[in-house]
Design an enzyme around this catalytic site. Sequence first.
Site, PDB file in Angstrom:
ATOM      1  N   ASP A   1       0.865  -1.178   0.000  1.00 57.23           N
ATOM      2  CA  ASP A   1       0.000   0.000   0.000  1.00 57.23           C
ATOM      3  C   ASP A   1       0.908   1.237   0.000  1.00 57.23           C
ATOM      4  O   ASP A   1       2.112   1.145   0.260  1.00 57.23           O
ATOM      5  CB  ASP A   1      -0.883  -0.040   1.244  1.00 57.23           C
ATOM      6  CG  ASP A   1      -1.730   1.204   1.413  1.00 57.23           C
ATOM      7  OD1 ASP A   1      -2.379   1.607   0.443  1.00 57.23           O
ATOM      8  OD2 ASP A   1      -1.710   1.776   2.524  1.00 57.23           O
TER       9      ASP A   1
ATOM     10  N   ASP B   1      -0.241   5.194   0.950  1.00 56.88           N
ATOM     11  CA  ASP B   1      -0.534   6.130   2.046  1.00 56.88           C
ATOM     12  C   ASP B   1      -0.644   5.382   3.371  1.00 56.88           C
ATOM     13  O   ASP B   1      -1.416   4.436   3.494  1.00 56.88           O
ATOM     14  CB  ASP B   1      -1.838   6.875   1.778  1.00 56.88           C
ATOM     15  CG  ASP B   1      -1.791   7.703   0.516  1.00 56.88           C
ATOM     16  OD1 ASP B   1      -1.385   8.870   0.595  1.00 56.88           O
ATOM     17  OD2 ASP B   1      -2.143   7.178  -0.561  1.00 56.88           O
TER      18      ASP B   1
ATOM     19  N   ASP C   1      -1.450  -0.694   6.020  1.00 57.05           N
ATOM     20  CA  ASP C   1      -1.754  -0.157   7.351  1.00 57.05           C
ATOM     21  C   ASP C   1      -3.235  -0.187   7.687  1.00 57.05           C
ATOM     22  O   ASP C   1      -3.610   0.185   8.794  1.00 57.05           O
ATOM     23  CB  ASP C   1      -1.279   1.298   7.445  1.00 57.05           C
ATOM     24  CG  ASP C   1      -2.139   2.221   6.590  1.00 57.05           C
ATOM     25  OD1 ASP C   1      -2.201   1.998   5.370  1.00 57.05           O
ATOM     26  OD2 ASP C   1      -2.764   3.150   7.144  1.00 57.05           O
TER      27      ASP C   1
END
Length: 232
Positions: free
Chosen positions: A10, A12, A179
């Site tokens: 991922d 961001d 995250d």
Amino acid sequence: MTRPKLLIFDLDGTLIDSRRDLIECVNATLRHCNLPPLHDDRIAGFIGDGATALVERSLQASAGDPSFRHHKALTFFLSYYREHLLDHTEVYPGVLSSLAALMTSPNAPLMAVLTNKPVNPSRRICDALRLTPYFFGNYGGNSFTTKKPDPEGLLAIWREAEQLGGERLQAHEIIMVGDSEVDIRTARNAGIGAWGCMWGFATSKMLAEGPDALAQNATDWLALVQAGDGVP
């Protein structure tokens, strides 16, 4: 645990800390729509599902109306973000050195980016922050017909990695690193493993999805890869 041959990251909240720029661009969009700004943490909780979802959720929260829409808001947000996407955004500590260590390790895994951010901003950011050389591909929320947690993009990256590496990859040899709960669900929907990052935007939601392993910081990635070889 098998040593992974493909890591899909991922962006961001995992590779880059874009929180401040995204928050400021959302609040600029709300001002453009004559709506009051939102608290930083409220906006941060809306990040992860792409620009459309981020803008829509922010508009509804600011207006206090779940049906609120503003047809020009997304256009304004994307335009404003293009001008400000690197004002404050930076790579998280340890990310660059960890990616370099992974790339130069024995039996180095292939690596790619899969984000719900539109692909052009994603690639601009990765170019500017010197992330691009570590990845064979960088795909965004508009690269495929669906976004995460739909596994379409991940499966496409899987196939591309097989072509690059000249071998079939098994599901247990592939890891999604992220995250948020979106990343863990994407991995589950594709039948692969998932590592959670403890420094991002949606830690509690990510933990609730039960990732297979946790990285306390980016330097843990190499240790997790090596664990597949029994390397302490």
